[in-house]
Design a protein around this motif. Structure first.
Motif, short mmCIF file in Angstrom:
data_model
loop_
_atom_site.label_atom_id
_atom_site.label_comp_id
_atom_site.label_asym_id
_atom_site.label_seq_id
_atom_site.Cartn_x
_atom_site.Cartn_y
_atom_site.Cartn_z
N VAL A 136 1.00 -1.16 -0.11
CA VAL A 136 -0.07 -0.05 0.18
C VAL A 136 0.81 1.15 -0.22
O VAL A 136 1.71 1.27 0.90
CB VAL A 136 -0.91 0.04 1.19
CG1 VAL A 136 -1.64 1.35 1.25
CG2 VAL A 136 -1.81 -1.29 1.32
N THR A 137 0.56 1.92 -1.01
CA THR A 137 1.64 3.42 -1.07
C THR A 137 0.70 4.48 -1.48
O THR A 137 -0.41 4.17 -2.17
CB THR A 137 2.59 3.16 -2.07
OG1 THR A 137 3.33 4.38 -2.09
CG2 THR A 137 2.05 2.75 -3.34
N ARG A 138 1.04 5.77 -1.17
CA ARG A 138 0.03 6.90 -1.29
C ARG A 138 0.53 7.96 -2.32
O ARG A 138 1.78 8.11 -2.43
CB ARG A 138 -0.01 7.58 0.17
CG ARG A 138 -0.88 8.81 0.35
CD ARG A 138 -0.85 9.50 1.66
NE ARG A 138 -1.01 8.57 2.85
CZ ARG A 138 -2.29 8.09 3.41
NH1 ARG A 138 -3.45 8.76 2.73
NH2 ARG A 138 -2.42 7.53 4.22
N VAL A 139 -0.39 8.47 -3.03
CA VAL A 139 -0.17 9.39 -4.03
C VAL A 139 0.12 10.68 -3.31
O VAL A 139 -0.23 11.19 -2.56
CB VAL A 139 -1.34 9.79 -4.97
CG1 VAL A 139 -1.05 10.61 -5.99
CG2 VAL A 139 -1.72 8.11 -5.63
N VAL A 140 1.37 11.20 -3.67
CA VAL A 140 1.98 12.34 -3.17
C VAL A 140 2.03 13.43 -4.24
O VAL A 140 2.19 14.65 -3.83
CB VAL A 140 3.47 12.22 -2.81
CG1 VAL A 140 3.55 11.24 -1.46
CG2 VAL A 140 4.50 11.59 -3.86
N ASP A 141 1.95 12.88 -5.61
CA ASP A 141 1.88 14.13 -6.40
C ASP A 141 1.14 13.63 -7.91
O ASP A 141 1.26 12.40 -8.08
CB ASP A 141 3.10 14.44 -6.93
CG ASP A 141 3.42 15.84 -7.75
OD1 ASP A 141 2.17 16.20 -7.89
OD2 ASP A 141 4.44 16.15 -8.12
N VAL A 181 2.71 9.92 -8.61
CA VAL A 181 3.79 9.74 -8.01
C VAL A 181 3.59 9.37 -6.40
O VAL A 181 2.68 10.01 -5.96
CB VAL A 181 4.57 10.97 -8.11
CG1 VAL A 181 6.09 10.44 -7.44
CG2 VAL A 181 4.99 11.48 -9.37
N VAL A 182 4.13 8.24 -6.25
CA VAL A 182 3.72 7.87 -4.83
C VAL A 182 4.99 7.67 -3.91
O VAL A 182 6.04 7.75 -4.14
CB VAL A 182 3.05 6.08 -4.78
CG1 VAL A 182 1.76 6.09 -5.85
CG2 VAL A 182 4.33 5.13 -5.62
N ASP A 183 4.52 7.49 -2.66
CA ASP A 183 5.60 7.33 -1.67
C ASP A 183 6.54 6.21 -1.32
O ASP A 183 7.40 6.18 -0.70
CB ASP A 183 5.16 8.22 -0.43
CG ASP A 183 4.17 7.04 0.25
OD1 ASP A 183 3.78 6.20 -0.37
OD2 ASP A 183 3.47 7.69 1.37
N GLY A 184 6.04 5.30 -2.41
CA GLY A 184 6.85 3.89 -2.19
C GLY A 184 7.75 3.96 -3.70
O GLY A 184 7.99 4.66 -4.28
N GLY A 185 7.94 2.36 -4.06
CA GLY A 185 8.50 2.42 -5.14
C GLY A 185 9.29 0.98 -5.31
O GLY A 185 9.09 -0.01 -4.33
N MET A 186 10.23 0.99 -6.20
CA MET A 186 10.88 -0.43 -6.32
C MET A 186 11.90 -0.73 -5.15
O MET A 186 12.32 -1.67 -5.14
CB MET A 186 11.63 -0.38 -7.83
CG MET A 186 12.78 0.79 -7.87
SD MET A 186 13.64 0.74 -9.29
CE MET A 186 14.91 -0.66 -9.05
N HIS A 187 12.14 0.13 -4.28
CA HIS A 187 13.02 0.10 -3.28
C HIS A 187 12.24 -0.66 -2.27
O HIS A 187 13.00 -1.44 -1.35
CB HIS A 187 13.64 1.24 -2.42
CG HIS A 187 12.51 2.33 -2.30
ND1 HIS A 187 11.67 2.77 -2.99
CD2 HIS A 187 12.45 3.07 -1.22
CE1 HIS A 187 10.91 3.57 -2.68
NE2 HIS A 187 11.21 3.85 -1.32
N HIS A 188 10.98 -0.81 -2.35
CA HIS A 188 10.33 -1.71 -1.37
C HIS A 188 9.78 -2.87 -2.19
O HIS A 188 9.62 -4.07 -1.60
CB HIS A 188 9.21 -1.13 -0.71
CG HIS A 188 9.41 0.24 0.14
ND1 HIS A 188 8.57 1.28 0.18
CD2 HIS A 188 10.70 0.53 0.76
CE1 HIS A 188 9.06 2.19 0.78
NE2 HIS A 188 10.67 1.84 1.22
N GLN A 189 9.30 -2.84 -3.38
CA GLN A 189 8.53 -3.86 -4.33
C GLN A 189 9.24 -3.94 -5.50
O GLN A 189 8.62 -3.74 -6.48
CB GLN A 189 7.08 -3.39 -4.36
CG GLN A 189 6.33 -4.39 -4.98
CD GLN A 189 6.20 -6.09 -4.27
OE1 GLN A 189 7.04 -6.26 -3.73
NE2 GLN A 189 5.13 -6.75 -4.68
#
Length: 408
Positions: free
Chosen positions: A297-302, A313-321
């Motif tokens: 689960v990741t949140r839209v920041v932009d 653009v979300v606050d997560g990414g490939m560094h987690h998933q």
């Protein structure tokens, strides 16, 4: 499978996805921040129960911890499976901290250090031998500790399994001892002070073709039948591997578990029962046990538009998933199923790119995905995130915080 099918598997409340029976926004408030991984314990239980109902009663289930070593998941599954397989000293310690008895823990993988081998021998777990170097180190540890090491030989088979996401047997491999070398190894090390229990053959992972899996199991039993002639005593450990896959993209169809089980019933009741009456066959599963139970689960920041293309653009990414970005072994990148979790019932009507917060174009979680209109603070949910997620990703890249993990 389409995202709507995954939404149906978890369920919704007032249009919001539920995880562990809890509406997503409430769960996010409880966790306190995004991004996070959430795993549904009811889905874990249902998968184990489904396997128990389909597979022969004599077959033992082993959880391959490498798929998801989150302590809460390891503890939860340890009360439901028969064995645990580990691939490092830290995983070994996590397994030894569960109620699974040490003799029902196996340690596989190339490159085991002398210290890890000594730890394994001292604990009394099964060391799965990947090379003659490892075998000599196991025997040395046993001599030094005054113990008889419990070992199995991991065999690199003389056949390959087609259709696997990762081929781990057949041809030259860092995994296991080549099948044609095993008889010489058995002769050379006969009577050398180890308790040789049997063999482990694992030819490939992430396979969705039931007939290919069944054929691999049949060929594995044939191979082990030949190799077992070189054992001084009866074969007591027969690890058939696993390789059961889960559907990650819309083009993937779920594995026909009943077809795999029907073939396995014939093997267990026939050749295995006749040749190896003292062995309980082991099926070792990681992804298939935990993969579908998890979401990221990741949140839209932009939200921005660049030359006609919308980017979330979300606050997560490939560094987690990492896997969802296509950088964990996909030959051709395809989208994992994802939805706007707080509007999971809404139909998609526009193509957008969902991208992470890293400074690389590789940080792409959804490419031209049809989603309902989404804006800042909406929650993006990626399914099939229960296996090879956080611990298989480059979490230190760019120094972002490590996400939370919850079992609900």
């Amino acid at each position: 499978m389409k995202p709507a099918e995954h939404v149906a598997a978890f369920g919704t409340t007032d249009g919001e996805l539920r995880v562990g029976g809890m509406p997503l926004t409430r769960l996010a408030a409880r966790v306190g921040s995004t991004p996070f991984f959430a795993y549904d314990r009811a889905q874990l239980d249902a998968r184990v129960e489904r396997l128990r109902a389909a597979l022969p009663q004599r077959v033992e289930l082993s959880f391959a911890m490498k798929a998801n070593p989150m302590p809460a998941i390891v503890q939860h599954l340890a009360r439901r499976v028969d064995r645990i397989d580990v691939a490092s000293g830290l995983e070994m310690q996590a397994a030894l901290d569960t109620e699974i008895r040490p003799e029902r823990v196996s340690f596989a993988g190339p490159g085991k250090t002398p210290a890890e081998i000594r730890q394994a021998v001292a604990a009394g777990i099964i060391v799965e031998i990947e090379s003659t170097t490892e075998l000599r180190r196991v025997l040395a540890a046993g001599d030094d500790l005054g113990m008889t090491p419990r070992v199995a030989i991991r065999v690199n088979p003389d056949f390959a399994v087609k259709g696997s996401g990762m081929r781990m047997g057949g041809g030259p491999q860092q995994f296991g001892i080549d099948a044609e070398q095993v008889p010489d190894v058995l002769r050379e090390y006969a009577g050398s002070g180890m308790d040789l229990l049997g063999f482990h053959v694992f030819a490939g992972s992430q396979n969705l073709n039931a007939e290919i899996i069944a054929e691999a199991q049949r060929r594995t039993v044939d191979l082990v039948t030949d190799l077992a002639a070189g054992l001084a005593g009866p074969l007591r450990y027969l690890n058939l591997g696993g390789g059961f896959g889960i559907p990650y993209t819309e083009r993937d169809r779920p594995l026909d578990l009943d077809a795999v089980a029907a073939s396995l019933h014939n093997l267990v009741d026939g050749q295995i029962a006749q040749r190896f009456p003292e062995a309980s066959p082991v099926i070792e599963l990681g992804r298939y046990l935990v993969g579908e139970s998890g979401v990221y689960v990741t949140r839209v920041v932009d939200r921005k538009v660049s030359r006609g293309k919308t980017f979330l653009v979300v606050d997560g990414g490939m560094h987690h998933q990492l896997a969802a970005s296509g950088n964990f072994g996909q030959a051709i990148r395809r989208n994992y199923p994802l939805v706007v979790g707080n509007r999971a019932d809404a139909a998609g009507d526009q193509g957008v790119n969902v991208v992470g917060c890293l400074c690389t174009p590789l940080d792409l979680l959804g490419d031209d995905v049809e989603l309902p209109p989404a804006d800042i603070d909406d929650l993006i949910v990626i399914f099939q995130a229960g296996a090879y997620g956080l611990t298989a990703s480059p979490t230190a890249f760019l120094g972002h915080p490590v996400p939370a993990e919850v079992l609900v």
